[in-house]
Design a protein around this motif. Structure first.
Motif, PDB file in Angstrom:
ATOM      1  N   LYS A  60       1.008   9.230  17.521  1.00 46.33           N
ATOM      2  CA  LYS A  60       0.587  10.252  18.598  1.00 46.33           C
ATOM      3  C   LYS A  60      -0.553  10.853  17.887  1.00 46.33           C
ATOM      4  O   LYS A  60      -1.432  11.817  18.600  1.00 46.33           O
ATOM      5  N   HIS A  61      -0.995  10.949  16.472  1.00 46.58           N
ATOM      6  CA  HIS A  61      -1.973  11.506  15.835  1.00 46.58           C
ATOM      7  C   HIS A  61      -2.147  10.778  14.688  1.00 46.58           C
ATOM      8  O   HIS A  61      -1.516   9.712  14.371  1.00 46.58           O
ATOM      9  N   ASP A  62      -3.397  10.889  13.878  1.00 46.71           N
ATOM     10  CA  ASP A  62      -3.730  10.201  12.785  1.00 46.71           C
ATOM     11  C   ASP A  62      -2.649  10.104  11.857  1.00 46.71           C
ATOM     12  O   ASP A  62      -2.076  11.337  11.364  1.00 46.71           O
ATOM     13  N   SER A  63      -2.123   9.166  11.233  1.00 49.04           N
ATOM     14  CA  SER A  63      -1.135   9.033  10.375  1.00 49.04           C
ATOM     15  C   SER A  63      -1.341   8.107   9.309  1.00 49.04           C
ATOM     16  O   SER A  63      -2.158   6.873   9.309  1.00 49.04           O
ATOM     17  N   ASN A  64      -0.751   8.385   7.858  1.00 49.46           N
ATOM     18  CA  ASN A  64      -0.766   7.419   6.891  1.00 49.46           C
ATOM     19  C   ASN A  64       0.319   6.514   6.812  1.00 49.46           C
ATOM     20  O   ASN A  64       1.332   6.739   7.215  1.00 49.46           O
ATOM     21  N   PHE A  65      -0.121   5.306   6.892  1.00 47.27           N
ATOM     22  CA  PHE A  65       0.929   3.942   6.634  1.00 47.27           C
ATOM     23  C   PHE A  65       0.635   3.299   5.510  1.00 47.27           C
ATOM     24  O   PHE A  65      -0.548   3.033   4.949  1.00 47.27           O
ATOM     25  N   GLN A  66       1.691   3.024   4.987  1.00 50.38           N
ATOM     26  CA  GLN A  66       1.749   2.219   3.539  1.00 50.38           C
ATOM     27  C   GLN A  66       2.903   1.215   3.423  1.00 50.38           C
ATOM     28  O   GLN A  66       4.101   1.577   4.151  1.00 50.38           O
ATOM     29  N   LEU A  67       2.574   0.164   3.090  1.00 49.06           N
ATOM     30  CA  LEU A  67       3.714  -1.048   2.603  1.00 49.06           C
ATOM     31  C   LEU A  67       3.936  -0.863   1.179  1.00 49.06           C
ATOM     32  O   LEU A  67       2.988  -0.578   0.352  1.00 49.06           O
ATOM     33  N   ILE A  68       5.322  -0.969   1.015  1.00 49.95           N
ATOM     34  CA  ILE A  68       5.633  -0.723  -0.578  1.00 49.95           C
ATOM     35  C   ILE A  68       6.843  -2.179  -0.790  1.00 49.95           C
ATOM     36  O   ILE A  68       7.578  -2.586  -0.013  1.00 49.95           O
ATOM     37  N   ALA A  69       6.152  -2.731  -1.745  1.00 50.17           N
ATOM     38  CA  ALA A  69       7.056  -3.921  -2.317  1.00 50.17           C
ATOM     39  C   ALA A  69       7.897  -3.558  -3.526  1.00 50.17           C
ATOM     40  O   ALA A  69       7.298  -3.184  -4.674  1.00 50.17           O
ATOM     41  N   PHE A  70       9.165  -4.008  -3.600  1.00 51.03           N
ATOM     42  CA  PHE A  70      10.020  -3.640  -4.562  1.00 51.03           C
ATOM     43  C   PHE A  70      10.551  -4.713  -5.311  1.00 51.03           C
ATOM     44  O   PHE A  70      11.145  -5.801  -4.738  1.00 51.03           O
ATOM     45  N   PRO A  71      10.044  -5.056  -6.603  1.00 48.35           N
ATOM     46  CA  PRO A  71      10.488  -6.401  -7.197  1.00 48.35           C
ATOM     47  C   PRO A  71      11.968  -6.441  -7.768  1.00 48.35           C
ATOM     48  O   PRO A  71      12.558  -5.370  -8.009  1.00 48.35           O
ATOM     49  N   TYR A  72      12.487  -7.781  -7.630  1.00 50.65           N
ATOM     50  CA  TYR A  72      13.887  -7.609  -8.087  1.00 50.65           C
ATOM     51  C   TYR A  72      15.057  -6.836  -7.354  1.00 50.65           C
ATOM     52  O   TYR A  72      15.355  -5.924  -7.944  1.00 50.65           O
ATOM     53  N   PRO A  73      14.951  -6.950  -5.952  1.00 49.49           N
ATOM     54  CA  PRO A  73      15.970  -6.115  -5.311  1.00 49.49           C
ATOM     55  C   PRO A  73      17.439  -6.003  -5.774  1.00 49.49           C
ATOM     56  O   PRO A  73      17.777  -7.718  -5.762  1.00 49.49           O
ATOM     57  N   TYR A  74      18.093  -5.194  -5.895  1.00 50.28           N
ATOM     58  CA  TYR A  74      19.528  -5.327  -6.239  1.00 50.28           C
ATOM     59  C   TYR A  74      19.682  -5.688  -7.653  1.00 50.28           C
ATOM     60  O   TYR A  74      20.899  -6.084  -7.962  1.00 50.28           O
ATOM     61  N   GLN A  75      18.511  -5.754  -8.461  1.00 57.29           N
ATOM     62  CA  GLN A  75      18.641  -6.447  -9.743  1.00 57.29           C
ATOM     63  C   GLN A  75      18.033  -5.468 -10.876  1.00 57.29           C
ATOM     64  O   GLN A  75      17.586  -5.855 -11.902  1.00 57.29           O
ATOM     65  N   VAL A  76      17.860  -4.438 -10.522  1.00 58.57           N
ATOM     66  CA  VAL A  76      17.223  -3.032 -11.168  1.00 58.57           C
ATOM     67  C   VAL A  76      18.008  -3.178 -12.508  1.00 58.57           C
ATOM     68  O   VAL A  76      19.337  -3.046 -12.555  1.00 58.57           O
TER      69      VAL A  76
END
Length: 319
Positions: free
Chosen positions: A278-294
């Motif tokens: 509806k208005h100017d918005s920040n968009f970001q993709l985030i990648a998490f390595p080793y999901p469920y293996q931290v």
């Protein structure tokens, strides 16, 4: 011989000048060192802390430091912790705090019992802050993630790589939850293409499938690609999420969390569409390595890799 030495001196001068300019280009004017604080800051310690740093960490309510990657044991189906931040910068800055359980955004409560899906706060120059956070933990949760966002309200529309590199960095705190259940056979999404060209950024939004071309501004509904790379020789699994003004949205189709394994020294490209706004918005993709293996022993498993932010503008607006 004299002319030879003069030529050498001139060449050395240009090499030094190029280095200074290049070094300046890749650093932000307010360059910072990001680290994890390992003990609670006291007012008496402020003078000993390094300038131009951001230190952050997690503590139990009785003041014990919780190592990133170490197990958290919920009590009464709740994690009750303190997020500690040392803002050792000579500027006033806004931060955002969000919480993910198994890579899905969840609401949480602060010490004053107010509930948030995202919490924005401002820190004065050279200040410290403890944020008491209460997080309801679902019975089958495998991983708890706390993210700190730098300058969440700031919208970068110009091609300024210094600022973009500062804003892409997400401060992550990742913890396994004490459950024995294993998550096997995670459904992975097939990419549009797999390439091996040495451009192995962990997460990058591009408008060109053949090269990494930054997209600082995009229109809602615009079709783009994101590239997920692996600079190691072994396959690397990622969990990938999308945030629109720091609220989770789908990555592709109905996928809130996209899982993929990237072969060594390659990158995968996926087509996706910017969400409607509806208005100017920040968009970001985030990648998490080793999901469920931290784990404590694997530093990379504690990380979160953000793309350059893209400002989405509604249809009818100009970039």
């Amino acid at each position: 011989m004299k002319k030879y030495f003069i030529a050498i001196i001139i060449m050395m001068f240009f090499v030094f000048t190029f280095y200074v300019i290049f070094h300046k280009f890749i650093r932000d004017d307010n360059s910072t060192t990001i680290s994890q604080v390992e003990k609670r800051p006291d007012s008496g310690e402020r003078e000993e802390q390094q300038v131009n740093t951001i230190e952050y960490g997690l503590y139990s309510l009785d003041g014990k430091y919780i190592d990133n990657g170490s197990a958290i044991y919920p009590e009464d189906d709740e994690a009750n912790v303190n997020v500690s931040i040392n803002h050792n910068l000579n500027e006033r800055r806004e931060y955002g705090l969000i919480v993910l359980e198994d890579f899905k955004q969840v609401s949480f409560k602060l010490r004053n019992k107010k509930e948030f899906i995202k919490y924005l706060f401002t820190m004065d120059p050279n200040s410290s802050k403890d944020i008491g956070v209460r997080i309801p933990i679902k019975p089958n949760t495998q991983e708890l993630i706390i993210l700190l966002i730098k300058k969440p309200s700031y919208k970068l529309k110009e091609m300024d790589l210094n600022k973009a590199s500062v804003l892409e960095e997400v401060l992550s705190l990742r913890y396994p939850i004490n459950h024995k259940d294993e998550l096997d056979n995670l459904k992975e999404v097939e990419p549009d293409v797999v390439v091996k060209d040495g451009l192995n950024e962990e997460m990058f939004i591009t408008n060109d499938i053949h090269k990494l071309q930054s997209v600082m501004v995009g229109k809602e509904g615009e079709k783009l690609w994101f590239s997920s790379g692996n600079d190691t020789s072994e396959p690397l699994k990622y969990a990938i999420i999308a945030l629109n003004d720091w609220k989770q949205t789908t990555v592709i189709d109905d996928q809130e969390v996209l899982y993929t394994t990237v072969p060594g020294s390659k990158r995968k490209l996926f087509s996706f569409t910017l969400p409607n706004v509806k208005h100017d918005s920040n968009f970001q993709l985030i990648a998490f390595p080793y999901p469920y293996q931290v784990s404590q022993d694997n530093y990379v498993s504690q990380q979160a890799f953000g793309s350059f932010r893209t400002v989405i503008v509604p249809t009818g607006h100009t970039k």
